[in-house]
Each structure stands twice: as C-alpha cells, then as structure tokens.
Design a protein around this motif. Structure first.
Motif, PDB file in Angstrom:
ATOM      1  N   HIS A  42      99.127  -9.395 -44.723  1.00  0.00           N
ATOM      2  CA  HIS A  42      97.805  -9.539 -44.112  1.00  0.00           C
ATOM      3  C   HIS A  42      97.120  -8.181 -43.949  1.00  0.00           C
ATOM      4  O   HIS A  42      95.905  -8.056 -44.204  1.00  0.00           O
ATOM      5  N   GLU A  43      97.858  -7.174 -43.522  1.00  0.00           N
ATOM      6  CA  GLU A  43      97.273  -5.835 -43.380  1.00  0.00           C
ATOM      7  C   GLU A  43      96.762  -5.312 -44.720  1.00  0.00           C
ATOM      8  O   GLU A  43      95.654  -4.783 -44.816  1.00  0.00           O
ATOM      9  N   ARG A  44      97.584  -5.450 -45.746  1.00  0.00           N
ATOM     10  CA  ARG A  44      97.221  -4.917 -47.057  1.00  0.00           C
ATOM     11  C   ARG A  44      96.036  -5.676 -47.654  1.00  0.00           C
ATOM     12  O   ARG A  44      95.135  -5.068 -48.253  1.00  0.00           O
TER      13      ARG A  44
ATOM     14  N   GLY B  67      85.618  -9.981 -43.112  1.00  0.00           N
ATOM     15  CA  GLY B  67      86.433  -8.865 -42.662  1.00  0.00           C
ATOM     16  C   GLY B  67      86.623  -8.867 -41.158  1.00  0.00           C
ATOM     17  O   GLY B  67      87.716  -8.583 -40.650  1.00  0.00           O
ATOM     18  N   LYS B  68      85.548  -9.180 -40.424  1.00  0.00           N
ATOM     19  CA  LYS B  68      85.637  -9.228 -38.955  1.00  0.00           C
ATOM     20  C   LYS B  68      86.617 -10.301 -38.506  1.00  0.00           C
ATOM     21  O   LYS B  68      87.476 -10.069 -37.635  1.00  0.00           O
ATOM     22  N   LEU B  69      86.522 -11.502 -39.089  1.00  0.00           N
ATOM     23  CA  LEU B  69      87.419 -12.604 -38.724  1.00  0.00           C
ATOM     24  C   LEU B  69      88.857 -12.274 -39.109  1.00  0.00           C
ATOM     25  O   LEU B  69      89.794 -12.506 -38.323  1.00  0.00           O
ATOM     26  N   ALA B  70      89.043 -11.729 -40.298  1.00  0.00           N
ATOM     27  CA  ALA B  70      90.397 -11.385 -40.740  1.00  0.00           C
ATOM     28  C   ALA B  70      91.015 -10.326 -39.848  1.00  0.00           C
ATOM     29  O   ALA B  70      92.217 -10.367 -39.544  1.00  0.00           O
ATOM     30  N   GLY B  71      90.205  -9.369 -39.391  1.00  0.00           N
ATOM     31  CA  GLY B  71      90.711  -8.343 -38.491  1.00  0.00           C
ATOM     32  C   GLY B  71      91.152  -8.918 -37.161  1.00  0.00           C
ATOM     33  O   GLY B  71      92.192  -8.521 -36.604  1.00  0.00           O
ATOM     34  N   ALA B  72      90.380  -9.860 -36.622  1.00  0.00           N
ATOM     35  CA  ALA B  72      90.744 -10.500 -35.355  1.00  0.00           C
ATOM     36  C   ALA B  72      92.014 -11.328 -35.506  1.00  0.00           C
ATOM     37  O   ALA B  72      92.888 -11.328 -34.629  1.00  0.00           O
ATOM     38  N   MET B  73      92.128 -12.031 -36.621  1.00  0.00           N
ATOM     39  CA  MET B  73      93.330 -12.838 -36.863  1.00  0.00           C
ATOM     40  C   MET B  73      94.552 -11.944 -37.079  1.00  0.00           C
ATOM     41  O   MET B  73      95.667 -12.289 -36.662  1.00  0.00           O
ATOM     42  N   LEU B  74      94.335 -10.788 -37.706  1.00  0.00           N
ATOM     43  CA  LEU B  74      95.432  -9.838 -37.901  1.00  0.00           C
ATOM     44  C   LEU B  74      95.927  -9.304 -36.562  1.00  0.00           C
ATOM     45  O   LEU B  74      97.137  -9.156 -36.347  1.00  0.00           O
ATOM     46  N   ALA B  75      95.000  -9.016 -35.642  1.00  0.00           N
ATOM     47  CA  ALA B  75      95.394  -8.533 -34.319  1.00  0.00           C
ATOM     48  C   ALA B  75      96.249  -9.579 -33.606  1.00  0.00           C
ATOM     49  O   ALA B  75      97.252  -9.259 -32.958  1.00  0.00           O
ATOM     50  N   ARG B  76      95.859 -10.839 -33.751  1.00  0.00           N
ATOM     51  CA  ARG B  76      96.634 -11.922 -33.136  1.00  0.00           C
ATOM     52  C   ARG B  76      98.022 -12.030 -33.767  1.00  0.00           C
ATOM     53  O   ARG B  76      99.026 -12.198 -33.069  1.00  0.00           O
ATOM     54  N   LEU B  77      98.089 -11.923 -35.081  1.00  0.00           N
ATOM     55  CA  LEU B  77      99.374 -11.998 -35.775  1.00  0.00           C
ATOM     56  C   LEU B  77     100.268 -10.838 -35.351  1.00  0.00           C
ATOM     57  O   LEU B  77     101.483 -11.009 -35.172  1.00  0.00           O
ATOM     58  N   ALA B  78      99.677  -9.646 -35.174  1.00  0.00           N
ATOM     59  CA  ALA B  78     100.464  -8.488 -34.756  1.00  0.00           C
ATOM     60  C   ALA B  78     101.051  -8.694 -33.367  1.00  0.00           C
ATOM     61  O   ALA B  78     102.216  -8.347 -33.111  1.00  0.00           O
TER      62      ALA B  78
END
Length: 397
Positions: free
Chosen positions: A276-278, A304-315
């Motif tokens: 997801h990060e990559r 990009g904004k939505l993916a970043g928020a979802m990435l923060a949740r996954l982290a």
C-alpha cells in the motif's frame, strides 16, 4: 547540476551539513527554511517567475526521498508551500505573487487556510462567515475552526460569503487575510493526544483591502476547489520521515524488537503495508509528473487523499497487532512508546482533515467513475433562503 544524479549528491551533502536536530523550535524551523530557499531547494517545481526553481517533478521526488532520512522542521510551512502558495501561483495577481510568494518560500511568513466552520466542515459551501464591501474595504465577521498553524500564521487564505442572495456555491470570495489585523482572535483547540494542533478563529469587524481578493469576487468556489486540489495532493503525497512510528520501516523494526519478524501472520501484514505504501508513492509520483506537464490532477487528487487516509488506518492496525499491549501501555522511559501512542491518536484525523473519506469517495464516484450525482436540493437556492438546524433558523439574516 547534471541531472537528478548530481542533484541528489549535492542535496545529500547539503542536508548532512544543514539539517537541524529533531525537535527544532519555530525560530530554528524558519532559519532552516530560509537556508533551504537560499540553497535552491524550496519551490523546486514552482515556475521561476513565481520564485521557484522551475524543475521537473523528478527533482521533487529526489528531494522527498532524501529528506525522509531526517526529521526536517518544514511542517509549519506545509500549508503555505503546498496549498496557499500554489493557489496564488494559479489565481493571484502579479502584485500578490510578488508580495507574498518570496517570503512564503523563505519561511518568513507562515500561512493558514481559513475554510471550515462549526456548521460548515465537509460542506464548505455552507459557510456563514460574511464579508461586506464598504468603500474600498471588505468588513469580515464570523468564525472558522480546525485551522492548522493559525497560532503561527502571518496570513491566511480566507473563504467568506460575499453575496447571500446567490446560491451557496456562487456567493463566495477568497481573500488574503492579515492574521494580525484588528478584530482577529486565535484560540487553540486541544485534541485527545493533549496537543493543540488546531485553532478556532473569530472575526469581529476585520477590515480587508479590496485588492486582497484571490481570483474573482464571488468566484471563491473556483478558488476553493483549486486550493483543495492542491491540498489533497499535498496531504496524499506527503512523505513522513523514516522515524515515523507508523510506517512499514517502523513496523518491521517493532516486529524485530519483539521477536515476531518470523511470524507468518506478521510477515503477511507487513507485506500488505509495504504494498500500500509503495502503490501510493508511485501514484503520487505520477500526479506530480502530470502536474509539471500542465495537466491538473483534478478529482484524482481525492484518490491520493483517500488512499493516504486508508494507509494511516492500515498502519495503525498493523503496528497494533504486532505490538499488542505495547501500543497502549509502556514503560515511563520508553520514548518510542510515547511516539507510537501519539501516532495512533493522531492518525484518525487523516480521514477527516482535507475532506472526509466519504466526501472523497463521493468525488471519485461522480467525477472519475461517472456515477450519478447525489441529490442537491439547495444548489440553486439563494443562500439567504436556506434554513439550517433543528430550529429552522435562517442561515443568513
């Protein structure tokens, strides 16, 4: 410099010499931003006539990659360099660009974004802060909330209602606001982490010069959409320092420290986080390349904004699963535990700041996928006639 290779080598040497130690205060941050500018590393992709370097997005990618090795104190300037400044580049007058962009890039003047209100968060067009023209000045009354960096800001990009007889999207204007003008009051808001990253702002008869309009009078919605596009790309593309406790590298280190790096379940979760990060990194690189080529990212900034928020949740979930009780309880002298806890309490804001995940999904569905728009019964109604709240009070008297 001979291409990005020479640029990387020179930048790496410069950062090694000039990057301040973690925890720099505001004065040190300003000094570093000024040095960054003087060395030619600020506004890399901005046009030269706007005070930038006029370089391609590949140079910004190199900078982001090298800067991630440090905890650079650039956060106070992020809204100015990533949102307000690019909007002035797009819509500002020559006089505005000459006056505001050089000190913005040098870190001499910090900016904030004055959009959200207590009754107008996701629905920014429902704002009620008023600006009334009186001779050669606008007089502003109202309130803003959730304003990042307002405690430091010299100027703000203010969105206000200038014509309540037009539909809500059509009667807005964006202004340059002096944050130290008489009648401006800034109050901090404390979040659950104990910090005060946001502020509420009150305007009581604040006077703004008539030439402080960004774009056109009553054309504020276009200016707002322009700035929100820059904001979503900035938020989504922002690369955190490698010391960030909630990313792939930190998650691997946590797994190794706890002896769980060989656990198949843990390895699967780490692989998912890395992918997801990559993917987000490559997507944002593509947007930057297209923007440099003159193609606006448009609604794809919301991806990009939505993916970043979802990435923060996954982290959060990944680190929480690996660390177990260590995410909520740690020894008093465990600074890393404090950082993880702070990251966990702060990460959910990524799904709200800059537009909620639901708003981003609506934009993606309508403007990218071509799905039917949601019903909007108030779009063509004069704002003065709209009624809000359970008591049915007029939105504007």
């Amino acid at each position: 410099m001979s291409g990005t290779t020479g640029f990387r080598d020179e930048l790496r040497a410069w950062l090694r010499e000039h990057a301040p130690a973690p925890g720099a205060d505001l004065d040190a941050a300003k000094s570093f931003q000024a040095a960054l500018h003087d060395a030619g590393y600020a506004g890399l992709t901005w046009p030269k006539e706007a005070g930038g370097q006029g370089l391609g997005p590949e140079y910004q990618q190199v900078f982001d990659s090298e800067a991630a090795e440090y905890e650079l104190p650039t956060y106070p300037f992020l809204i100015g360099t990533g949102m307000c400044g690019p909007t002035l580049v797009d819509l500002g007058t020559d006089e505005q660009r000459a006056r505001y962009l050089p000190p913005l890039l040098r870190g001499e003047e910090i900016w904030c974004q004055l959009f959200s209100e207590p009754g107008a968060g996701s629905d920014v067009a429902g704002l009620q802060t008023r600006a009334v023209l009186a001779g050669d000045e606008w007089i502003v009354d109202g309130q803003k909330v959730w304003t990042t960096n307002a405690q430091w800001a010299a100027y703000g990009a203010l969105l206000a209602r200038t014509d309540p007889d037009r539909p809500k999207h059509a009667g807005l204007t964006m202004f340059v606001l002096d944050m130290h003008a008489p009648g401006v009051t800034v109050r901090p808001l404390r979040d659950m982490s104990g910090r005060s990253p946001f502020n509420e702002i009150f305007f009581d008869g604040v006077r703004i010069p008539a030439d402080a309009v960004i774009g056109q009078v009553n054309g504020g919605w276009h200016a707002a959409v322009t700035m929100l596009g820059h904001e979503r790309v900035t938020i989504g593309a922002r690369r955190r320092a490698k010391s960030n406790p909630l990313d792939f590298t930190a998650a691997v280190a946590t797994a190794q420290r706890l002896g769980r790096a060989g656990d198949p379940g843990v390895r699967e979760r780490l692989a998912e986080l890395y992918v997801h990060e990559r993917a987000l990194e490559l997507f944002n690189a593509r947007l930057r390349e297209e923007a440099a080529a003159g193609r606006s990212p448009g609604a794809r900034g919301s991806v990009g904004k939505l993916a970043g928020a979802m990435l923060a949740r996954l982290a959060i979930e990944t680190v929480g699963e690996i660390a177990g009780t260590g995410t909520v309880a740690w020894a008093p002298d465990d600074a890393r535990g404090d950082e993880v806890a702070l990251g966990i309490t702060s990460a959910p804001s990524a799904s709200i700041a800059g537009g909620t995940n639901e708003i981003q999904r609506g934009i993606i569905g309508e403007r990218i996928l071509g799905l039917p728009k949601e019903p909007s019964v108030d779009r063509d109604v004069p704002f003065r006639e709209l009624r809000v709240g359970t008591q049915g009070k007029a939105a504007q008297q």
